[in-house]
Design a protein around this motif. Structure first.
Motif, PDB file in Angstrom:
ATOM      1  N   GLU A 270     -71.301  75.206 -64.090  1.00 29.16           N
ATOM      2  CA  GLU A 270     -69.921  74.899 -64.457  1.00 29.16           C
ATOM      3  C   GLU A 270     -68.951  75.617 -63.538  1.00 29.16           C
ATOM      4  O   GLU A 270     -69.185  76.763 -63.150  1.00 29.16           O
ATOM      5  N   GLU A 271     -67.860  74.924 -63.191  1.00 34.72           N
ATOM      6  CA  GLU A 271     -66.788  75.518 -62.395  1.00 34.72           C
ATOM      7  C   GLU A 271     -65.459  75.032 -62.937  1.00 34.72           C
ATOM      8  O   GLU A 271     -65.348  73.896 -63.400  1.00 34.72           O
ATOM      9  N   SER A 272     -64.456  75.887 -62.869  1.00 35.19           N
ATOM     10  CA  SER A 272     -63.122  75.517 -63.336  1.00 35.19           C
ATOM     11  C   SER A 272     -62.532  74.444 -62.437  1.00 35.19           C
ATOM     12  O   SER A 272     -62.773  74.434 -61.236  1.00 35.19           O
ATOM     13  N   ARG A 273     -61.762  73.555 -63.042  1.00 39.45           N
ATOM     14  CA  ARG A 273     -61.106  72.502 -62.279  1.00 39.45           C
ATOM     15  C   ARG A 273     -59.944  73.083 -61.491  1.00 39.45           C
ATOM     16  O   ARG A 273     -59.265  74.004 -61.937  1.00 39.45           O
ATOM     17  N   ASP A 274     -59.696  72.537 -60.292  1.00 44.55           N
ATOM     18  CA  ASP A 274     -58.622  72.976 -59.409  1.00 44.55           C
ATOM     19  C   ASP A 274     -57.833  71.732 -59.018  1.00 44.55           C
ATOM     20  O   ASP A 274     -58.322  70.880 -58.272  1.00 44.55           O
ATOM     21  N   SER A 275     -56.603  71.595 -59.531  1.00 49.76           N
ATOM     22  CA  SER A 275     -55.828  70.366 -59.318  1.00 49.76           C
ATOM     23  C   SER A 275     -55.528  70.118 -57.843  1.00 49.76           C
ATOM     24  O   SER A 275     -55.499  68.963 -57.402  1.00 49.76           O
ATOM     25  N   GLN A 276     -55.322  71.159 -57.036  1.00 53.10           N
ATOM     26  CA  GLN A 276     -55.072  70.957 -55.603  1.00 53.10           C
ATOM     27  C   GLN A 276     -56.320  70.418 -54.908  1.00 53.10           C
ATOM     28  O   GLN A 276     -56.242  69.519 -54.080  1.00 53.10           O
ATOM     29  N   ALA A 277     -57.479  70.963 -55.230  1.00 58.06           N
ATOM     30  CA  ALA A 277     -58.727  70.490 -54.619  1.00 58.06           C
ATOM     31  C   ALA A 277     -59.023  69.060 -55.063  1.00 58.06           C
ATOM     32  O   ALA A 277     -59.472  68.230 -54.267  1.00 58.06           O
ATOM     33  N   GLU A 278     -58.758  68.752 -56.323  1.00 61.56           N
ATOM     34  CA  GLU A 278     -59.012  67.413 -56.840  1.00 61.56           C
ATOM     35  C   GLU A 278     -58.108  66.371 -56.187  1.00 61.56           C
ATOM     36  O   GLU A 278     -58.508  65.227 -56.000  1.00 61.56           O
ATOM     37  N   ALA A 279     -56.899  66.761 -55.795  1.00 63.65           N
ATOM     38  CA  ALA A 279     -55.972  65.827 -55.150  1.00 63.65           C
ATOM     39  C   ALA A 279     -56.521  65.366 -53.802  1.00 63.65           C
ATOM     40  O   ALA A 279     -56.238  64.257 -53.353  1.00 63.65           O
ATOM     41  N   ALA A 280     -57.340  66.197 -53.158  1.00 60.27           N
ATOM     42  CA  ALA A 280     -57.909  65.850 -51.854  1.00 60.27           C
ATOM     43  C   ALA A 280     -59.208  65.054 -51.975  1.00 60.27           C
ATOM     44  O   ALA A 280     -59.710  64.531 -50.992  1.00 60.27           O
ATOM     45  N   MET A 281     -59.759  64.956 -53.178  1.00 62.55           N
ATOM     46  CA  MET A 281     -61.023  64.237 -53.371  1.00 62.55           C
ATOM     47  C   MET A 281     -60.804  62.732 -53.320  1.00 62.55           C
ATOM     48  O   MET A 281     -59.728  62.239 -53.623  1.00 62.55           O
ATOM     49  N   THR A 282     -61.846  62.023 -52.941  1.00 67.29           N
ATOM     50  CA  THR A 282     -61.790  60.568 -52.954  1.00 67.29           C
ATOM     51  C   THR A 282     -62.715  60.044 -54.039  1.00 67.29           C
ATOM     52  O   THR A 282     -63.686  60.689 -54.403  1.00 67.29           O
ATOM     53  N   THR A 283     -62.374  58.881 -54.533  1.00 67.72           N
ATOM     54  CA  THR A 283     -63.211  58.234 -55.540  1.00 67.72           C
ATOM     55  C   THR A 283     -63.628  56.874 -55.024  1.00 67.72           C
ATOM     56  O   THR A 283     -63.148  56.419 -53.987  1.00 67.72           O
ATOM     57  N   GLN A 284     -64.467  56.200 -55.746  1.00 64.23           N
ATOM     58  CA  GLN A 284     -64.879  54.863 -55.353  1.00 64.23           C
ATOM     59  C   GLN A 284     -63.813  53.829 -55.676  1.00 64.23           C
ATOM     60  O   GLN A 284     -63.842  52.729 -55.161  1.00 64.23           O
ATOM     61  N   ASP A 285     -62.857  54.185 -56.516  1.00 66.54           N
ATOM     62  CA  ASP A 285     -61.783  53.259 -56.858  1.00 66.54           C
ATOM     63  C   ASP A 285     -60.989  52.910 -55.603  1.00 66.54           C
ATOM     64  O   ASP A 285     -60.527  53.775 -54.885  1.00 66.54           O
ATOM     65  N   GLY A 286     -60.834  51.641 -55.329  1.00 68.34           N
ATOM     66  CA  GLY A 286     -60.036  51.200 -54.196  1.00 68.34           C
ATOM     67  C   GLY A 286     -60.758  51.241 -52.863  1.00 68.34           C
ATOM     68  O   GLY A 286     -60.182  50.872 -51.849  1.00 68.34           O
ATOM     69  N   GLN A 287     -61.995  51.702 -52.816  1.00 68.46           N
ATOM     70  CA  GLN A 287     -62.729  51.717 -51.550  1.00 68.46           C
ATOM     71  C   GLN A 287     -63.298  50.338 -51.283  1.00 68.46           C
ATOM     72  O   GLN A 287     -63.608  49.589 -52.195  1.00 68.46           O
ATOM     73  N   ARG A 288     -63.435  50.006 -50.026  1.00 66.80           N
ATOM     74  CA  ARG A 288     -63.995  48.709 -49.673  1.00 66.80           C
ATOM     75  C   ARG A 288     -65.435  48.876 -49.208  1.00 66.80           C
ATOM     76  O   ARG A 288     -65.802  49.916 -48.682  1.00 66.80           O
ATOM     77  N   ASP A 289     -66.212  47.844 -49.380  1.00 66.27           N
ATOM     78  CA  ASP A 289     -67.598  47.836 -48.951  1.00 66.27           C
ATOM     79  C   ASP A 289     -67.667  47.147 -47.598  1.00 66.27           C
ATOM     80  O   ASP A 289     -67.399  45.959 -47.487  1.00 66.27           O
ATOM     81  N   ASP A 290     -67.988  47.912 -46.559  1.00 69.69           N
ATOM     82  CA  ASP A 290     -68.077  47.362 -45.208  1.00 69.69           C
ATOM     83  C   ASP A 290     -69.467  46.831 -44.901  1.00 69.69           C
ATOM     84  O   ASP A 290     -69.802  46.568 -43.758  1.00 69.69           O
ATOM     85  N   GLY A 291     -70.299  46.719 -45.910  1.00 65.24           N
ATOM     86  CA  GLY A 291     -71.650  46.210 -45.697  1.00 65.24           C
ATOM     87  C   GLY A 291     -72.609  47.304 -45.290  1.00 65.24           C
ATOM     88  O   GLY A 291     -72.294  48.492 -45.326  1.00 65.24           O
TER      89      GLY A 291
END
Length: 96
Positions: free
Chosen positions: A17-38
């Motif tokens: 377990e690690e505490s959440r860090d809002s600044q670090a999370e802002a730099a993370m990417t998710t799969q939402d909105g990503q495109r599949d280039d094959g």
């Protein structure tokens, strides 16, 4: 892969377990909105092959008995596959 539980990140496999860090999370990417280039390009294992062996070309129009070869590990397996390229016509095939 970690997931959130309230104000904490929790590892799915080891339960670390690690505490959440809002600044670090802002730099993370998710799969939402990503495109599949094959499927990504994979390097041709026979491209720079220099080893040859006596192996008849399976192409009907070619009488060559020599081929370049390269040994490649088979994905997910414990054995290798041999990739051939005909010295004469450039036809490619594999033997597993």
């Amino acid at each position: 892969m970690m997931h959130t539980e309230g104000d904490t990140w929790v590892c799915r496999s080891c339960e670390n377990e690690e505490s959440r860090d809002s600044q670090a999370e802002a730099a993370m990417t998710t799969q939402d909105g990503q495109r599949d280039d094959g499927t990504p390009d994979v390097a041709d294992a026979t491209q720079d092959a220099t080893e040859t062996m006596q192996e008849p070309c399976p192409t009907e129009d070619c009488d060559s008995e020599q081929a370049y070869y390269e040994m490649m590990p088979k994905p997910g397996g414990s054995y290798e596959v041999r990739l051939f390229t005909c010295v004469e016509c450039g036809h490619k095939w594999r033997e597993s």
